[in-house]
Design an enzyme around this catalytic site. Structure first.
Site, mmCIF file in Angstrom:
data_model
loop_
_atom_site.group_PDB
_atom_site.id
_atom_site.type_symbol
_atom_site.label_atom_id
_atom_site.label_comp_id
_atom_site.label_asym_id
_atom_site.label_seq_id
_atom_site.Cartn_x
_atom_site.Cartn_y
_atom_site.Cartn_z
ATOM 1 N N GLN A 130 4.347 -10.561 3.334
ATOM 2 C CA GLN A 130 4.595 -9.459 2.384
ATOM 3 C C GLN A 130 4.008 -9.843 1.013
ATOM 4 O OE1 GLN A 130 7.703 -10.371 4.473
ATOM 5 N NE2 GLN A 130 6.468 -9.164 5.836
ATOM 6 N N ASP A 139 -0.353 -7.042 2.219
ATOM 7 C CA ASP A 139 -1.669 -6.677 2.755
ATOM 8 C C ASP A 139 -2.819 -7.019 1.804
ATOM 9 O OD1 ASP A 139 -0.360 -5.659 4.952
ATOM 10 O OD2 ASP A 139 -0.268 -3.636 4.137
ATOM 11 N N GLY A 175 1.552 -8.383 9.081
ATOM 12 C CA GLY A 175 0.360 -8.205 9.922
ATOM 13 C C GLY A 175 -0.779 -8.879 9.178
ATOM 14 N N HIS A 176 -1.153 -10.059 9.610
ATOM 15 C CA HIS A 176 -2.161 -10.865 8.906
ATOM 16 C C HIS A 176 -3.453 -10.890 9.720
ATOM 17 C CE1 HIS A 176 1.299 -13.127 6.661
ATOM 18 N NE2 HIS A 176 1.232 -11.848 6.379
ATOM 19 N N LYS A 190 -3.999 -11.986 2.728
ATOM 20 C CA LYS A 190 -3.469 -13.356 2.853
ATOM 21 C C LYS A 190 -3.945 -14.026 4.129
ATOM 22 C CE LYS A 190 0.692 -11.682 2.785
ATOM 23 N NZ LYS A 190 0.397 -10.283 2.493
HETATM 24 P P1 GDP Z 1 -2.448 -9.554 4.805
HETATM 25 O O1 GDP Z 1 -1.241 -8.901 5.354
HETATM 26 O O2 GDP Z 1 -2.287 -9.933 3.374
HETATM 27 O O3 GDP Z 1 -2.928 -10.701 5.646
HETATM 28 O O4 GDP Z 1 -3.617 -8.435 4.828
HETATM 29 P P2 GDP Z 1 -3.951 -7.449 6.057
HETATM 30 O O5 GDP Z 1 -4.572 -8.224 7.132
HETATM 31 O O6 GDP Z 1 -2.762 -6.626 6.385
HETATM 32 O O7 GDP Z 1 -4.982 -6.466 5.337
HETATM 33 C C1 GDP Z 1 -6.110 -6.932 4.684
HETATM 34 C C2 GDP Z 1 -7.334 -6.241 5.288
HETATM 35 O O8 GDP Z 1 -8.460 -6.475 4.463
HETATM 36 C C3 GDP Z 1 -7.713 -6.794 6.650
HETATM 37 O O9 GDP Z 1 -8.249 -5.747 7.424
HETATM 38 C C4 GDP Z 1 -8.797 -7.819 6.337
HETATM 39 O O10 GDP Z 1 -9.695 -8.026 7.413
HETATM 40 C C5 GDP Z 1 -9.485 -7.154 5.191
HETATM 41 N N1 GDP Z 1 -10.117 -8.053 4.202
HETATM 42 C C6 GDP Z 1 -9.669 -9.250 3.733
HETATM 43 N N2 GDP Z 1 -10.483 -9.711 2.758
HETATM 44 C C7 GDP Z 1 -11.462 -8.786 2.596
HETATM 45 C C8 GDP Z 1 -12.579 -8.660 1.703
HETATM 46 O O11 GDP Z 1 -12.813 -9.496 0.833
HETATM 47 N N3 GDP Z 1 -13.351 -7.552 1.826
HETATM 48 C C9 GDP Z 1 -13.091 -6.578 2.753
HETATM 49 N N4 GDP Z 1 -13.897 -5.526 2.794
HETATM 50 N N5 GDP Z 1 -12.048 -6.666 3.611
HETATM 51 C C10 GDP Z 1 -11.250 -7.732 3.511
HETATM 52 P P1 IMO Z 2 2.118 -8.409 5.183
HETATM 53 O O1 IMO Z 2 2.664 -9.801 5.421
HETATM 54 C C1 IMO Z 2 2.773 -4.461 3.475
HETATM 55 C C2 IMO Z 2 6.881 -2.932 3.563
HETATM 56 C C3 IMO Z 2 7.153 -1.742 4.445
HETATM 57 C C4 IMO Z 2 8.273 -1.068 3.657
HETATM 58 C C5 IMO Z 2 9.063 -2.268 3.131
HETATM 59 C C6 IMO Z 2 10.281 -2.642 3.970
HETATM 60 O O2 IMO Z 2 1.215 -7.922 6.246
HETATM 61 O O3 IMO Z 2 1.566 -8.294 3.811
HETATM 62 P P2 IMO Z 2 10.528 -3.864 6.329
HETATM 63 O O4 IMO Z 2 10.006 -3.510 7.678
HETATM 64 O O5 IMO Z 2 10.085 -5.197 5.835
HETATM 65 O O6 IMO Z 2 12.005 -3.697 6.196
HETATM 66 O O7 IMO Z 2 9.888 -2.752 5.337
HETATM 67 O O8 IMO Z 2 8.165 -3.356 3.106
HETATM 68 N N1 IMO Z 2 6.256 -4.099 4.252
HETATM 69 C C7 IMO Z 2 4.977 -4.445 4.109
HETATM 70 N N2 IMO Z 2 3.966 -3.837 3.438
HETATM 71 N N3 IMO Z 2 2.565 -5.630 4.126
HETATM 72 C C8 IMO Z 2 3.562 -6.263 4.766
HETATM 73 O O9 IMO Z 2 3.433 -7.486 5.306
HETATM 74 C C9 IMO Z 2 4.833 -5.645 4.821
HETATM 75 N N4 IMO Z 2 6.013 -5.963 5.391
HETATM 76 C C10 IMO Z 2 6.876 -5.017 5.021
HETATM 77 O O10 IMO Z 2 6.023 -0.913 4.566
HETATM 78 O O11 IMO Z 2 7.735 -0.402 2.546
HETATM 79 MG MG MG Z 3 -0.700 -7.146 6.340
#
Ligand code: GDP
Ligand code: IMO
Ligand code: MG
Length: 435
Positions: A218, A12, A39-40, A15
């Site tokens: 991840q 999270d 979840g991207h 990415k």
């Molecule tokens: P990922 O799994 O690495 O793609 O990240 P997620 O999408 O799960 O979570 C990142 C969150 O941070 C999302 O809600 C993005 O919209 C938000 N985000 C990404 N870059 C920035 C930033 O530079 N500033 C802020 N405030 N939010 C950001």
């Molecule tokens: P992105 O790509 C954050 C965490 C889960 C749990 C552990 C194992 O959005 O960064 P799983 O369902 O993979 O067997 O869970 O890994 N986890 C993540 N945490 N971002 C993710 O993906 C994750 N995918 C799995 O919360 O701790």
């Molecule tokens: Mg994510």
């Protein structure tokens, strides 16, 4: 030059946003491990997209998206996700390639995931990821190519269901019942929707002359080998997973650039050690300002200061060329900002990330403190607008981990970022003298 983008923390990191914005310069975007646990998030002109199985770069109409062999694919969710995006006017199925060697996630993998969680909580996403990889390595997995032969697919599912039923009843004393026909019919219906996308993706990637961006899911600390085992995901979510996950030889990546995405602080979802976690009002403030709730499960993310011991571990083991720093804006207005530079465990000081859970659980962070900045960095797009105190913070990070912070993301929106160091052309815009 091909590019690899990886999570440098516990997932999270942002990415999705970074892959999306850099995909404008690449022709092929590849996901190669994990599954719908990812979840991207991408924000384009206020419109939010959350991608779980599709490569994020698919949102750009010129790209080809590849779901490579190392992924575990839930066809039900994949078809749903494709239809959702197609519903927003973006074509997908004419630009998507799915590996015939990728393993399937079927409904009973999710049942097992829930059962295993009841017996020893990891805090998984309950998307069936662990059990799908478990059966893959037990040589009982079912692959996309098995869907071409209905009879063979039927018998594989039947054998799997017998195995899962025995496991549930005899080992866990839990009732389990799932009908072979229902599982098979549903999977075949979903397969009909995407079967023209199925191919040998490693041959495609080996032979194409197109530029390729590899999108990690991840993060490094969730990697099954170098993460905080057993509180990890079930794939190699660091650079270690690239070759097996794509089906490409290791030397294919020798000329590629590797970027790690890190937040300016740290978050984690699920259980497991997190030395810099803040279980106080500062942690709550980061969660609220950063909207730190899971993109896949909606769970509140645990929040804490940036852990540079862990980040340097990620830099070293992934061979990162640079860091993309996200969410610095969330720290705007903080009086004091801290970073962890070592751990105190018992009477010993640790400068490297320990393998042992026993040690990590006892690790007390040793902090360096920074004076915060008052100015807003939200949405800025020019290096001149970065407050001096924020730049000091960035400079310390890069000196500590030994690679430059090449880009700063300043909001969720696609176009809000600043290149600080152009790794591709050797140009430097920011004030650091690291590169
Ligand atoms: P990922 O799994 O690495 O793609 O990240 P997620 O999408 O799960 O979570 C990142 C969150 O941070 C999302 O809600 C993005 O919209 C938000 N985000 C990404 N870059 C920035 C930033 O530079 N500033 C802020 N405030 N939010 C950001
Ligand atoms: P992105 O790509 C954050 C965490 C889960 C749990 C552990 C194992 O959005 O960064 P799983 O369902 O993979 O067997 O869970 O890994 N986890 C993540 N945490 N971002 C993710 O993906 C994750 N995918 C799995 O919360 O701790
Ligand atoms: Mg994510």
């Amino acid at each position: 030059m091909n590019l690899v983008i990886l999570g440098a923390q516990w997932g999270d990191e942002g990415k999705g946003k970074i892959v999306d914005l850099l995909s404008s310069e690449y022709e092929v975007v590849v996901r190669y491990q994990g599954g719908s646990n990812a979840g991207h998030t991408v924000m384009v002109n206020g419109q939010k997209f959350i991608l779980h199985l599709l490569p994020t770069g698919i949102l750009h109409s010129h790209t080809i998206g590849v779901i490579a062999q190392g992924m575990v694919v839930d066809l039900e969710l994949l078809v749903e996700e494709i239809k959702q995006i197609e519903g927003k006017g973006i074509s997908v199925r004419d630009r998507l390639l799915i590996s015939d060697r990728a393993h399937l996630v079927l409904p009973y993998h999710k049942t097992l995931d829930a059962l295993l969680e009841k017996k020893g909580k990891i805090g998984t996403t309950l998307r069936g990821i662990g059990p799908a990889y478990m059966l893959k390595y037990a040589r009982k997995g079912i692959r996309v190519c098995d869907l071409w032969d209905k009879d063979r697919f039927y018998s594989l599912v039947r054998d799997n269901l017998e195995f899962v039923e025995e496991l549930c009843k005899k080992v866990y004393c839990e009732a389990f019942e799932m009908k072979v026909d229902e599982v098979v019919d549903r999977a075949l219906e979903n397969f009909e929707e995407i079967k023209h996308c199925v191919t040998d993706t490693s041959s495609y990637l080996l032979n194409t002359k197109k530029s390729i961006l590899f999108e990690g899911a991840q993060g490094t600390l969730l990697d099954v080998d170098i993460g905080t085992y057993p509180y990890v995901t079930s794939s190699n979510s660091s650079a270690l997973g690239l070759s097996a996950g794509t089906g490409l030889p290791p030397k294919f990546f020798s000329g590629a650039k590797f970027l790690g995405v890190s937040k300016a602080y740290t978050t984690r979802v699920g259980e497991g050690p997190f030395p810099t976690e803040l279980k106080d009002e500062v942690g709550d403030l980061i969660r609220e300002k950063g909207k730190e709730y899971g993109a896949t499960t909606g769970r509140p993310r645990r929040c804490g200061w940036l852990d540079l011991v862990a980040l340097r571990h990620a830099v070293k083991l992934n061979g990162l060329d640079g860091i993309v720093l996200t969410k610095l804006d969330v720290l705007d207005g903080f009086e004091e900002i801290k970073v962890c530079t070592a751990y105190k465990i018992g009477n010993e000081t640790f400068e490297n990330f320990p393998a042992s859970l026993f040690l990590l659980e006892k690790a007390q962070p040793i902090y360096k403190s920074f004076e915060g900045w008052k100015e807003s960095t939200y949405g800025i797009t020019s290096a001149e607008d970065i407050p001096e105190k924020a730049m000091n913070y960035i400079n310390f990070i890069e000196r500590f981990v030994g690679v430059p912070v090449v880009m700063l993301s300043t909001s969720p929106e696609r176009d809000k970022y600043i290149w600080l160091s152009e790794v591709f052309h050797g140009k430097r815009v920011g004030s650091s003298n690291i590169c």
